[in-house]
Design an enzyme around this catalytic site. Sequence first.
Site, PDB file in Angstrom:
ATOM      1  N   ARG A  77     -24.581   3.037  44.482  1.00  0.00           N
ATOM      2  CA  ARG A  77     -25.441   3.365  43.188  1.00  0.00           C
ATOM      3  C   ARG A  77     -24.006   3.920  42.244  1.00  0.00           C
ATOM      4  O   ARG A  77     -23.932   3.926  41.826  1.00  0.00           O
ATOM      5  CB  ARG A  77     -25.477   5.205  43.895  1.00  0.00           C
ATOM      6  CG  ARG A  77     -26.272   6.257  42.851  1.00  0.00           C
ATOM      7  CD  ARG A  77     -26.980   7.301  43.091  1.00  0.00           C
ATOM      8  NE  ARG A  77     -27.122   7.769  44.483  1.00  0.00           N
ATOM      9  CZ  ARG A  77     -25.996   7.847  44.736  1.00  0.00           C
ATOM     10  NH1 ARG A  77     -24.385   8.106  43.877  1.00  0.00           N
ATOM     11  NH2 ARG A  77     -25.828   8.259  46.125  1.00  0.00           N
ATOM     12  N   TYR A 131     -37.710   5.079  18.213  1.00  0.00           N
ATOM     13  CA  TYR A 131     -39.395   5.082  18.954  1.00  0.00           C
ATOM     14  C   TYR A 131     -39.254   6.203  19.845  1.00  0.00           C
ATOM     15  O   TYR A 131     -38.877   6.642  19.854  1.00  0.00           O
ATOM     16  CB  TYR A 131     -38.004   3.611  20.234  1.00  0.00           C
ATOM     17  CG  TYR A 131     -38.815   3.896  21.329  1.00  0.00           C
ATOM     18  CD1 TYR A 131     -39.910   3.126  21.011  1.00  0.00           C
ATOM     19  CD2 TYR A 131     -38.370   4.434  22.947  1.00  0.00           C
ATOM     20  CE1 TYR A 131     -41.228   3.150  23.082  1.00  0.00           C
ATOM     21  CE2 TYR A 131     -39.829   4.443  23.757  1.00  0.00           C
ATOM     22  CZ  TYR A 131     -40.761   4.310  23.782  1.00  0.00           C
ATOM     23  OH  TYR A 131     -42.016   3.381  25.336  1.00  0.00           O
ATOM     24  N   ASP A 196     -29.173   1.691  18.429  1.00  0.00           N
ATOM     25  CA  ASP A 196     -30.111   1.042  19.285  1.00  0.00           C
ATOM     26  C   ASP A 196     -30.281  -0.225  18.768  1.00  0.00           C
ATOM     27  O   ASP A 196     -31.344  -0.532  17.613  1.00  0.00           O
ATOM     28  CB  ASP A 196     -31.189   2.352  18.908  1.00  0.00           C
ATOM     29  CG  ASP A 196     -32.309   1.448  20.228  1.00  0.00           C
ATOM     30  OD1 ASP A 196     -32.501  -0.070  20.458  1.00  0.00           O
ATOM     31  OD2 ASP A 196     -33.382   2.173  20.486  1.00  0.00           O
ATOM     32  N   LYS A 221     -36.920  -5.328  26.654  1.00  0.00           N
ATOM     33  CA  LYS A 221     -37.458  -5.961  25.521  1.00  0.00           C
ATOM     34  C   LYS A 221     -37.126  -8.043  25.214  1.00  0.00           C
ATOM     35  O   LYS A 221     -37.066  -8.584  26.126  1.00  0.00           O
ATOM     36  CB  LYS A 221     -37.395  -5.584  24.593  1.00  0.00           C
ATOM     37  CG  LYS A 221     -37.626  -4.259  24.553  1.00  0.00           C
ATOM     38  CD  LYS A 221     -38.973  -3.432  24.357  1.00  0.00           C
ATOM     39  CE  LYS A 221     -39.612  -1.821  24.832  1.00  0.00           C
ATOM     40  NZ  LYS A 221     -39.180  -0.745  24.011  1.00  0.00           N
TER      41      LYS A 221
HETATM   42  C1  LIG Z   1     -38.420   0.628  24.470  1.00  0.00           C
HETATM   43  C2  LIG Z   1     -37.503   0.855  23.244  1.00  0.00           C
HETATM   44  C3  LIG Z   1     -37.191   1.468  23.893  1.00  0.00           C
HETATM   45  C4  LIG Z   1     -37.277   2.376  25.534  1.00  0.00           C
HETATM   46  O1  LIG Z   1     -36.519   1.580  26.534  1.00  0.00           O
HETATM   47  P1  LIG Z   1     -37.360   1.253  27.739  1.00  0.00           P
HETATM   48  O2  LIG Z   1     -37.025   0.159  28.567  1.00  0.00           O
HETATM   49  O3  LIG Z   1     -38.865   1.556  27.400  1.00  0.00           O
HETATM   50  O4  LIG Z   1     -37.083   2.896  28.573  1.00  0.00           O
HETATM   51  C5  LIG Z   1     -35.840   2.529  23.370  1.00  0.00           C
HETATM   52  N1  LIG Z   1     -35.872   1.861  22.606  1.00  0.00           N
HETATM   53  C6  LIG Z   1     -36.894   1.055  21.447  1.00  0.00           C
HETATM   54  C7  LIG Z   1     -36.009   0.742  20.320  1.00  0.00           C
HETATM   55  C8  LIG Z   1     -37.217   1.087  22.456  1.00  0.00           C
HETATM   56  O5  LIG Z   1     -38.342  -0.113  21.622  1.00  0.00           O
END
Ligand SMILES: *Cc1c(COP(=O)(O)O)cnc(C)c1O
Length: 400
Positions: A77, A131, A196, A221
């Site tokens: 952890r 998001y 982000d 992603k």
């Molecule tokens: C999918 C997404 C998230 C969240 O990420 P997870 O891996 O699904 O928890 C945050 N920001 C953006 C722009 C996203 O497309």
Amino acid sequence: MDSHTESPAHSSGSPAHGSVDTRAVHAGRDDLTDLGLHAPPLDLSTTYPSRDAAAEAARLDAFTEGKDDGGPPVYARAANTTVRRFEQALAELEGATAAVAFASGMAALSAVLLARVSAGRPHVVAVRPLYGTSDHLLDSGLLGNTTTFASAKEAPSALTGATGLVVVETPANPTLSEVGIQELADACAPVPVLVDNTFATPALQRPLAHGAAMTLHSATKYLGGHGDVMGGVVACSEEFARVLRQVRFVTGGVLHPLAGYQLHRGLTTLPVRMRAQSTTAAELARRLSGHPGVSRVRYPGLGGAPRPADQMAGGGAMVAFEVAGDAPGLIGAVRLITPAVSLGSVDSLIQHPASISHHIMDAGSRADAGIPENLIRLSVGLEDVEDLWADLDQALDAVS
Ligand SMILES: *Cc1c(COP(=O)(O)O)cnc(C)c1O
């Protein structure tokens, strides 16, 4: 880190030993030849044996303070040697001094919020759209934060003495709207700006070079890129990374080592995938804007629309468009494109934000964020452009 000048988040200039393409392949692997290895070792240990209890106690104290000297992690952890390689590589690609990986993008955002709340700066200024679940997390105040949603222009006047963070996505999920990072960071200084960077990735955009204090990814992603791994990561200064490691150690939202391995491998093809997928996306956006079944297309720079200068290379591989006919129906009408939420995979994915990715927001919040109910979000993969166009064209005809 109330000022992003205290501790540099941004490492000097371009990555060591070459371009982003070169570093994507080699980052986090520079020691492998000397180890006599080609693929990075996959370390699945949950614990790390030692006969020296006093030394272990000292190491644990360091981890509890968020320090990571790269030595044995004591317990999984605290750190993991495979995940560290991914963190090191991602930090290098983002031009950051450090990166901290988490179990998902939402775990990463949660850690950032907990870090700011626990520092006595619980107020967030957030630029919509974001998001859907990020918007919901910020809006709900579940983690003890408060949030003011503002446009990029209004963001500086929304800052208070308690503001610990400005959050923005550019290009934003799902509308692909862009924000000038440097202008926002300058206007909000010394409050740190989190970008982000999930949609652009460091292959196309490096927010720390434009004044952002940190970048966040849903590594699920494009970084993973194949739809088979979940993860999140924040690239930032070593000072803030220590706080994030402290939060990760006590909350346990760690990235699994196998996921770390897959994400590290994903980075090697990231620049090539982003270029190929972006080229196809730009062409599909152009064709969609001439289709009678489409009322509006959103794609960065489409038709010569103005963009933040020198910020992002190309328009990326996401396209959003409003359909004149039955928007949810379109999702059921595609035959090649995968009808699914998420994005950034080698196969193209299509979904209806009001039904899925942004469904957790109420209709009023979606309207405030400028997300129309007839908007479709398309994540363009590596298929041939003519095959993708044929599928979109027949699906649009079917619902018009
Ligand atoms: C999918 C997404 C998230 C969240 O990420 P997870 O891996 O699904 O928890 C945050 N920001 C953006 C722009 C996203 O497309």
